[in-house]
Write an enzyme that holds these catalytic residues in place. Structure first.
Site, PDB file in Angstrom:
ATOM      1  NE  ARG B 255      22.191  -8.432 -18.860  1.00 34.36           N
ATOM      2  CZ  ARG B 255      23.210  -8.175 -18.112  1.00 34.36           C
ATOM      3  NH1 ARG B 255      22.989  -7.224 -16.980  1.00 34.36           N
ATOM      4  NH2 ARG B 255      24.396  -8.787 -18.038  1.00 34.36           N
ATOM      5  CG  HIS B 259      23.627  -3.368 -19.513  1.00 40.08           C
ATOM      6  ND1 HIS B 259      22.397  -3.425 -18.589  1.00 40.08           N
ATOM      7  CD2 HIS B 259      24.103  -2.100 -19.920  1.00 40.08           C
ATOM      8  CE1 HIS B 259      22.185  -2.063 -18.681  1.00 40.08           C
ATOM      9  NE2 HIS B 259      22.995  -1.350 -19.067  1.00 40.08           N
ATOM     10  CE1 TYR B 268      27.266  -9.333 -15.939  1.00 38.93           C
ATOM     11  CE2 TYR B 268      29.015  -8.057 -17.114  1.00 38.93           C
ATOM     12  CZ  TYR B 268      27.690  -8.577 -16.905  1.00 38.93           C
ATOM     13  OH  TYR B 268      27.001  -8.191 -17.692  1.00 38.93           O
TER      14      TYR B 268
HETATM   15  C1  LIG Z   1      20.312   6.865 -12.102  1.00 36.51           C
HETATM   16  C2  LIG Z   1      21.050   5.979 -12.927  1.00 36.51           C
HETATM   17  N1  LIG Z   1      22.181   5.746 -12.651  1.00 36.51           N
HETATM   18  C3  LIG Z   1      23.041   4.735 -13.319  1.00 36.51           C
HETATM   19  C4  LIG Z   1      22.725   4.584 -14.638  1.00 36.51           C
HETATM   20  C5  LIG Z   1      23.415   3.638 -15.326  1.00 36.51           C
HETATM   21  N2  LIG Z   1      22.779   2.056 -15.612  1.00 36.51           N
HETATM   22  C6  LIG Z   1      21.937   2.078 -16.717  1.00 36.51           C
HETATM   23  S1  LIG Z   1      21.443   0.590 -16.679  1.00 36.51           S
HETATM   24  C7  LIG Z   1      21.876   0.104 -15.263  1.00 36.51           C
HETATM   25  C8  LIG Z   1      21.537  -1.133 -14.580  1.00 36.51           C
HETATM   26  C9  LIG Z   1      20.059  -1.202 -14.166  1.00 36.51           C
HETATM   27  O1  LIG Z   1      20.046  -2.690 -13.771  1.00 36.51           O
HETATM   28  P1  LIG Z   1      18.377  -2.979 -13.634  1.00 36.51           P
HETATM   29  O2  LIG Z   1      17.486  -1.918 -12.967  1.00 36.51           O
HETATM   30  O3  LIG Z   1      18.399  -4.254 -12.807  1.00 36.51           O
HETATM   31  O4  LIG Z   1      17.855  -3.010 -15.107  1.00 36.51           O
HETATM   32  P2  LIG Z   1      18.290  -3.914 -16.329  1.00 36.51           P
HETATM   33  O5  LIG Z   1      19.201  -3.223 -16.997  1.00 36.51           O
HETATM   34  O6  LIG Z   1      18.683  -5.193 -15.746  1.00 36.51           O
HETATM   35  O7  LIG Z   1      17.062  -4.300 -17.008  1.00 36.51           O
HETATM   36  C10 LIG Z   1      22.782   1.093 -15.011  1.00 36.51           C
HETATM   37  C11 LIG Z   1      23.642   1.212 -13.589  1.00 36.51           C
HETATM   38  C12 LIG Z   1      21.311   4.998 -15.191  1.00 36.51           C
HETATM   39  N3  LIG Z   1      20.871   4.794 -16.150  1.00 36.51           N
HETATM   40  N4  LIG Z   1      20.413   5.727 -14.072  1.00 36.51           N
END
Ligand SMILES: Cc1ncc(C[n+]2csc(CCOP(=O)(O)OP(=O)(O)O)c2C)c(N)n1
Ligand SMILES: [Mg+2]
Lengths: 328, 358
Positions: B255, B259, B268
């Site tokens: 990425r 975020h 971080y």
């Molecule tokens: C059930 C749930 N818990 C927490 C979140 C908050 N949240 C949104 S994106 C994220 C990180 C997700 O990381 P990843 O699966 O690696 O996907 P990326 O964002 O890197 O594409 C979090 C913790 C959420 N959307 N859904």
């Protein structure tokens, strides 16, 4: 001894003070470590208290709450963060089936002194799943204590009390107020869970609210005063246990009540409050208790949320309907 | 390397290296298909940039960028056939656009108009999922229903590295394996879940290696290598279509941006790390290869860029229009037929408007 701080800082101070006072207090969740939480509520805790006291977990809410339950069984006081209201739902099974029931199941031999912090409710223009008012699910589950601070002093005091409580506490943080500045008097804060506060005294009618709806109710009372109507505001602070005494004392005094909450009104905390007030104060009431709540719909997309959220106009309309003409 | 070989889950499948050189022992990718893919990569990059600009201008509230992951986005969309389904997350706008959905309709959600701006049934693209990993079970359900109905639909189910820690991820993998559902689980391992690094999600040898526990093949592929992704995802889709069940594909990617715009990634991770990955850009290696084999020149490059600029202009125009929100919509879609209470609440809101007007 007062200091100016945001609600996020007040919660951070409560965590710090609790962690300093008691080594068994540990903080964990998603992004709460080095990042300090997506709302910066846990800012600096990992660097100041070490990775064992404040840490990130794998991304799984059921895991977070379930592990916290186990740690609480083994002498610790976990304070876990759910990143947003709707992201606590994967943990629902743990919360409802175990966290809430362990004490009762074991005749009190295993209590779970843990806190589940949840940034909740709307008003931030968030996309779906970031604005739920989920308090009714928790309040409906016997065994959970449910608190919702409305101001920064209570945010501090109620969290300290929640961490010290022998029972599991769901601590609901009105996220739209995270960054509102306020004078906070940490020493004078009332850290009793289960006690409502009279946020404003009034003679004509009582507005009953909690969490993010308290400032809205106070603004409505302010506006009503300019129109010659004297409204009181009760801030519940604690949904469970519920402070019937304070609420009823105020309602008996005014004879009229409007309950204000952002969650959909159907089968809601607002409905419970209205029912209790009706049962306990029936002979003092000049009019049926009114509820001003969100509609019975999923939380709307950002451009539509202002239609949904209770505002001062809606509260004052409800107050107008409290059968004033019969007083003449 | 075949998908069914066990070490595929740990070794990384590659076709083109960072410089666009063919990796030893691999078959030459088809230049025509790769050129078409490159055009999509250029569009995807442009869409990421345009969406980012719209956030800075306040037209969009937020945008989770897939910059650096465009090869994953394009490959998972183009691996599918007409009747197949895509189950995207919030980060997969480029994949959805590559499936043929108008980017304006993809991004309107982030403008705050409504929760989903396109018709999932028409495009066979599920609404973008925010609650992590939950969509994976829906993907299995769509696939299972297709099988029961005798259709040869394949479902591409996307999630991130962080989402593989959720219970729903495991349940979806297991259900799909048990029912031999035609699903491809495509994990874009971009190394972070907001601030949390991969090491905090899993200490398994790879995310693809988790497939072993469910009894399905797992493959790890260079997520910045369009050629490798197309080969692996294509094979996984065909396997599913043949009735051989699900595959777990892990893309090793990064990425490059924070975020979302609301995040500060400097808290971080180091800029060195980001720079290192920026050097493995998914676009440059494809263009280098295509130029090397004479399939791409400045004229074609300019044509692709002009095309992408036109798309970006349409996006700006489409999202520049402010549609007045219709409060009726609050009540109209909650149930197939609004309840009596909703009808009353709608009338009460109308009453407020009438008073305001009077
Ligand atoms: C059930 C749930 N818990 C927490 C979140 C908050 N949240 C949104 S994106 C994220 C990180 C997700 O990381 P990843 O699966 O690696 O996907 P990326 O964002 O890197 O594409 C979090 C913790 C959420 N959307 N859904
Ligand atoms: Mg990730």
């Amino acid at each position: 001894m007062t200091a100016k701080m945001t609600m996020a800082q007040a919660i951070n101070s409560a965590l710090r003070d609790a962690m300093t006072a008691d080594d068994s207090v540990v903080v964990f969740g998603e992004d709460v470590g080095p990042l300090g939480g997506v709302f910066r509520v846990t800012e600096g805790l990992t660097s100041d208290f070490g990775e064992d006291r404040c840490f990130d977990t794998p991304l799984a809410e059921s895991g977070i709450v379930g592990m916290a339950a186990g740690m609480a069984m083994n002498g610790m006081r976990p304070v876990v963060e759910m990143q947003f209201d709707a992201f606590a739902y994967p943990a629902f099974e743990q919360v409802v089936s175990h966290v809430a029931k362990f004490g009762n199941r074991t005749r009190g031999t295993l209590r779970l002194p843990m806190v589940i912090r949840i940034p909740y409710a709307g008003g931030i223009g968030g996309v779906e799943h970031h604005c739920d008012s989920s308090e009714a699910y928790y309040a409906h589950t016997a065994g959970l204590t449910v608190v919702a601070p409305a101001n920064n002093t209570d945010a501090y005091a109620l969290l300290r009390a929640a961490i010290e409580s022998p029972d599991p506490v769901v601590y609901l943080e009105p996220k739209r107020h995270y960054f509102s500045n306020d004078e906070v008097d940490l020493a004078a804060a009332d850290s009793t869970i289960g006690r409502a506060a009279v946020a404003r005294k009034g003679r004509d009618a009582t507005l009953i609210a909690y969490g993010p709806s308290v400032p809205v109710a106070l603004a409505a009372a302010e506006e009503a005063a300019t129109e010659g109507r004297d409204l009181g505001v009760v801030d519940l602070r604690s949904i469970v246990p519920f402070d019937d005494d304070t609420v009823c004392e105020q309602v008996k005094h005014t004879g009229r009540a409007v309950v204000v909450a952002e969650a959909p009104g159907f089968a809601s905390v607002a409905s419970e409050v209205a029912a209790r007030v009706t049962e306990h104060c029936f002979h003092y009431l000049e009019a049926p208790v009114r509820r001003v709540t969100g509609f019975d719909i999923p939380y709307p997309a950002p451009k539509l949320e202002h239609f949904h959220l209770p505002d001062t106009a809606r509260i004052l309309d409800a107050v107008d309907e409290l059968q004033w003409e019969e007083q003449l | 390397m075949s998908i069914d070989q066990l070490d595929a889950a740990v070794a990384t499948v590659r076709v083109l290296d960072e410089a666009g050189e063919l990796v030893d022992g691999t078959e030459r990718p088809d230049s025509t298909a790769l050129l078409a893919g490159y055009r999509q990569l250029v569009h995807g990059r442009r869409l990421n940039e345009q969406a980012g600009a719209l956030v800075r201008q306040g037209r969009l509230a937020v945008y989770p960028s897939s910059r650096g992951q465009e090869a994953c986005q394009v490959a998972c969309a183009t691996a599918l056939s007409e009747g197949d389904w895509l189950f995207p997350t919030y980060r997969d706008a480029v994949a959805i656009a590559a499936r043929g959905v108008d980017p304006v309709d993809v991004l309107s959600m982030l403008k705050g108009d409504w929760h989903c701006g396109y018709d999932p049934a028409r495009h066979r693209v599920a609404p973008q999922a925010t609650p992590l990993a939950t969509q994976l079970l829906h993907a299995v359900g769509v696939a299972h229903a297709a099988r029961l109905k005798g259709e040869d639909t394949v479902v591409m189910a996307l999630c991130g590295d962080g989402a593989t820690s959720e219970g729903d991820f495991h349940e979806a993998c297991n259900f799909a394996a048990v029912f031999a559902s035609p699903v491809v689980f495509f994990v874009q391992n971009n190394k972070y879940a907001i601030s949390v690094p991969l090491a905090r999600q899993s200490v398994a040898p790879s995310l693809a290696s988790k497939a072993v526990g469910y009894g399905m093949p797992g493959v790890r592929v260079d997520g910045n290598d369009l050629g490798a992704l197309s080969t692996v995802l294509g094979e996984a889709v065909e396997r599913a279509r043949r009735g051989c069940g699900p595959t777990l594909v892990e893309a090793d990617t990064y990425r490059v941006e924070a975020h979302t715009n609301a995040d500060d990634a400097t808290r971080y991770r180091t800029t060195d790390e980001v720079d290192e990955w920026a050097g493995r850009d998914p676009l440059t290696r494809v263009s280098a290869y295509l130029r090397g084999v004479g399939a791409l020149d400045d004229d074609i490059e300019a044509e692709f860029a002009a095309d992408a600029d036109r798309m970006a202009a349409r996006v700006r125009e489409g999202l520049g229009v402010d549609v007045a929100p219709d409060p009726d919509e609050l009540f109209a879609h909650v149930y197939a037929t609004p309840t009596q209470q909703l009808v009353q609440q709608r009338a009460a809101l109308q009453g407020e408007f009438d008073v305001e007007e009077a």
